[in-house]
Design a protein around this motif. Structure first.
Motif, mmCIF file in Angstrom:
data_model
loop_
_atom_site.group_PDB
_atom_site.id
_atom_site.type_symbol
_atom_site.label_atom_id
_atom_site.label_comp_id
_atom_site.label_asym_id
_atom_site.label_seq_id
_atom_site.Cartn_x
_atom_site.Cartn_y
_atom_site.Cartn_z
ATOM 1 N N HIS A 46 0.827 -1.212 0.000
ATOM 2 C CA HIS A 46 0.000 0.000 0.000
ATOM 3 C C HIS A 46 0.864 1.266 0.000
ATOM 4 N N ILE A 47 1.998 1.210 0.666
ATOM 5 C CA ILE A 47 2.845 2.412 0.712
ATOM 6 C C ILE A 47 3.696 2.520 -0.556
ATOM 7 N N THR A 48 4.367 1.426 -0.908
ATOM 8 C CA THR A 48 5.311 1.527 -2.034
ATOM 9 C C THR A 48 4.616 1.428 -3.390
ATOM 10 N N GLN A 49 3.469 0.769 -3.436
ATOM 11 C CA GLN A 49 2.727 0.524 -4.678
ATOM 12 C C GLN A 49 3.584 -0.230 -5.686
ATOM 13 N N ASN A 50 4.486 -1.025 -5.191
ATOM 14 C CA ASN A 50 5.392 -1.755 -6.065
ATOM 15 C C ASN A 50 5.654 -3.127 -5.452
ATOM 16 N N ARG A 51 5.379 -4.158 -6.247
ATOM 17 C CA ARG A 51 5.423 -5.526 -5.740
ATOM 18 C C ARG A 51 6.807 -5.947 -5.250
ATOM 19 N N GLU A 52 7.813 -5.649 -6.083
ATOM 20 C CA GLU A 52 9.172 -6.047 -5.687
ATOM 21 C C GLU A 52 9.617 -5.326 -4.425
ATOM 22 N N ALA A 54 7.735 -4.181 -2.108
ATOM 23 C CA ALA A 54 6.969 -4.687 -0.961
ATOM 24 C C ALA A 54 7.568 -6.003 -0.466
ATOM 25 N N GLN A 55 7.999 -6.845 -1.404
ATOM 26 C CA GLN A 55 8.621 -8.112 -1.003
ATOM 27 C C GLN A 55 9.942 -7.861 -0.285
ATOM 28 N N ASP A 56 10.712 -6.910 -0.811
ATOM 29 C CA ASP A 56 11.972 -6.558 -0.143
ATOM 30 C C ASP A 56 11.715 -6.017 1.261
ATOM 31 N N VAL A 57 10.633 -5.233 1.384
ATOM 32 C CA VAL A 57 10.311 -4.660 2.697
ATOM 33 C C VAL A 57 9.985 -5.774 3.699
ATOM 34 N N VAL A 58 9.244 -6.784 3.255
ATOM 35 C CA VAL A 58 8.917 -7.896 4.159
ATOM 36 C C VAL A 58 10.217 -8.504 4.694
ATOM 37 N N GLN A 59 11.130 -8.786 3.770
ATOM 38 C CA GLN A 59 12.392 -9.395 4.165
ATOM 39 C C GLN A 59 13.194 -8.481 5.099
ATOM 40 N N ASP A 60 13.360 -7.242 4.682
ATOM 41 C CA ASP A 60 14.186 -6.316 5.474
ATOM 42 C C ASP A 60 13.565 -6.002 6.835
ATOM 43 N N ALA A 61 12.239 -5.875 6.876
ATOM 44 C CA ALA A 61 11.586 -5.518 8.138
ATOM 45 C C ALA A 61 11.747 -6.645 9.155
ATOM 46 N N PHE A 62 11.568 -7.895 8.708
ATOM 47 C CA PHE A 62 11.730 -9.003 9.660
ATOM 48 C C PHE A 62 13.189 -9.154 10.097
ATOM 49 N N LEU A 63 14.117 -8.957 9.157
ATOM 50 C CA LEU A 63 15.529 -9.077 9.528
ATOM 51 C C LEU A 63 15.921 -7.979 10.519
ATOM 52 N N LYS A 64 15.422 -6.788 10.248
ATOM 53 C CA LYS A 64 15.723 -5.675 11.163
ATOM 54 C C LYS A 64 15.119 -5.936 12.541
ATOM 55 N N ALA A 65 13.893 -6.456 12.539
ATOM 56 C CA ALA A 65 13.237 -6.773 13.817
ATOM 57 C C ALA A 65 14.068 -7.811 14.577
ATOM 58 N N TYR A 66 14.554 -8.813 13.842
ATOM 59 C CA TYR A 66 15.351 -9.867 14.486
ATOM 60 C C TYR A 66 16.627 -9.291 15.100
ATOM 61 N N GLU A 67 17.270 -8.435 14.324
ATOM 62 C CA GLU A 67 18.511 -7.800 14.815
ATOM 63 C C GLU A 67 18.261 -6.962 16.058
ATOM 64 N N LYS A 68 17.092 -6.310 16.066
ATOM 65 C CA LYS A 68 16.825 -5.339 17.131
ATOM 66 C C LYS A 68 15.964 -5.892 18.253
ATOM 67 N N LEU A 69 15.752 -7.213 18.270
ATOM 68 C CA LEU A 69 14.852 -7.784 19.286
ATOM 69 C C LEU A 69 15.220 -7.341 20.704
ATOM 70 N N ASP A 70 16.525 -7.160 20.934
ATOM 71 C CA ASP A 70 16.973 -6.745 22.265
ATOM 72 C C ASP A 70 16.453 -5.371 22.637
ATOM 73 N N GLN A 71 16.213 -4.560 21.585
ATOM 74 C CA GLN A 71 15.739 -3.190 21.856
ATOM 75 C C GLN A 71 14.230 -3.116 22.021
ATOM 76 N N PHE A 72 13.551 -4.212 21.709
ATOM 77 C CA PHE A 72 12.096 -4.204 21.827
ATOM 78 C C PHE A 72 11.738 -4.159 23.311
ATOM 79 N N GLN A 73 11.018 -3.098 23.673
ATOM 80 C CA GLN A 73 10.785 -2.830 25.090
ATOM 81 C C GLN A 73 9.650 -3.669 25.687
ATOM 82 N N GLY A 74 8.762 -4.092 24.846
ATOM 83 C CA GLY A 74 7.642 -4.859 25.378
ATOM 84 C C GLY A 74 6.534 -3.985 25.945
ATOM 85 N N ASN A 75 6.725 -2.649 25.874
ATOM 86 C CA ASN A 75 5.619 -1.792 26.326
ATOM 87 C C ASN A 75 4.642 -1.490 25.195
#
Lengths: 206, 78
Positions: A46-52, A54-75
């Motif tokens: 919906h934001i990028t309006q571009n399929r490729e 959007a797929q890259d965003v899925v990959q990058d967002a999950f990888l970034k989340a994994y890297e930063k899990l320690d920073q996730f505050q849980g609040n």
């Protein structure tokens, strides 16, 4: 004591998954990926309006989340935290496509269109049934693509994804009144545009 | 209540976020105003349609590929 136990039992299932993933359990993280990948893809598309992109965003967002899990505050909920990462990644992709031009969630909102309903004809009952699935999907896509992206993303998070007004505001870094005003205008603009397809036809009209 | 006042509270009505007193006023306005009645019902329908129809499907083949790529990198410590 009883109260504390109930609260513990009622904790969001993601809390345990995040804790395991932090401890190195990649399968726990994979469960989170499977749970939310479709929603993240939808938001990114919906934001990028571009399929490729959007797929890259899925990959990058999950990888970034994994890297930063320690920073996730849980609040905040894991999902809203993940969405925030995905929104930022999507805006970055969009910026790249627009050759470095600044893109923010505040862009393109200088419009009064749709803030007052003009098409006041009633719709057919179950108007979506007058179209095939493919036609309907095309109508819905074309219609929502026409919204300014600052409206579109608020509508998607609030109405399609079911985030609360407060969560949407937090995710996008907007104030609650800004989310409310955009949501109303997004809903009215979509209604106005869909009216072209869904309004009751007058006798003799095709 | 005027149509503009009704419109200003449209979202609160749709999201069921109004007091009983305000709801009664909104309903009273609706009784006599076909335009606002249509605006309300078609806006509700707009939300319902977008909620129940996936506009952007993620095909399973793409999904599998993305999962494999994500998990491969996670296992290697990203």
């Amino acid at each position: 004591m009883a109260t504390i136990q109930i609260q513990e039992n009622e904790q969001h299932p993601d809390v345990a998954l995040v804790a395991s993933a932090r401890g190195g359990d990649v399968h726990a993280f994979e469960t989170l990926v499977s749970k939310y990948d479709r929603q993240i893809f939808r938001i990114a598309q919906h934001i990028t309006q571009n399929r490729e992109d959007a797929q890259d965003v899925v990959q990058d967002a999950f990888l970034k989340a994994y890297e930063k899990l320690d920073q996730f505050q849980g609040n905040s909920k894991f999902y809203t935290w993940l969405v925030r990462i995905a929104v930022n990644e999507s805006l970055m992709r969009l910026r790249k496509r627009r050759t470095g031009k600044m893109v923010s969630i505040d862009d393109d909102i200088e419009t009064e269109e749709g803030s007052v309903p003009r098409d006041l004809a009633d719709w057919s009952p179950n108007p979506e049934q007058n179209y095939s699935q493919a036609e309907l999907a095309e109508i819905l896509r074309k219609t929502i693509q026409g919204l300014p992206h600052g409206f579109r993303i608020v509508f998607v998070l609030r109405d399609v994804d079911g985030l609360s007004t407060e969560e949407t505001a937090e995710t996008l870094g907007l104030s609650v009144p800004a989310v409310k005003s955009r949501l109303l205008r997004a809903r009215l603009q979509l209604r106005e545009r869909l009216s072209r397809y869904f309004r009751k036809k007058k006798a003799g009209e095709k | 209540m005027t149509c503009s006042e009704f419109l200003a509270l449209l979202d609160e009505l749709i999201d069921d976020d109004v007091s009983a007193q305000t709801r009664a006023q909104l309903n009273e306005h609706l009784q006599g105003c076909e335009h606002c009645e249509v605006t309300l019902s078609t806006t509700r329908k707009t939300i319902e349609i977008y909620r129940s129809h996936e506009v952007y499907e993620l095909p399973n083949s793409v999904r599998d590929r993305l999962h494999a790529a994500i998990m491969a990198r996670c296992k290697n410590g990203c």
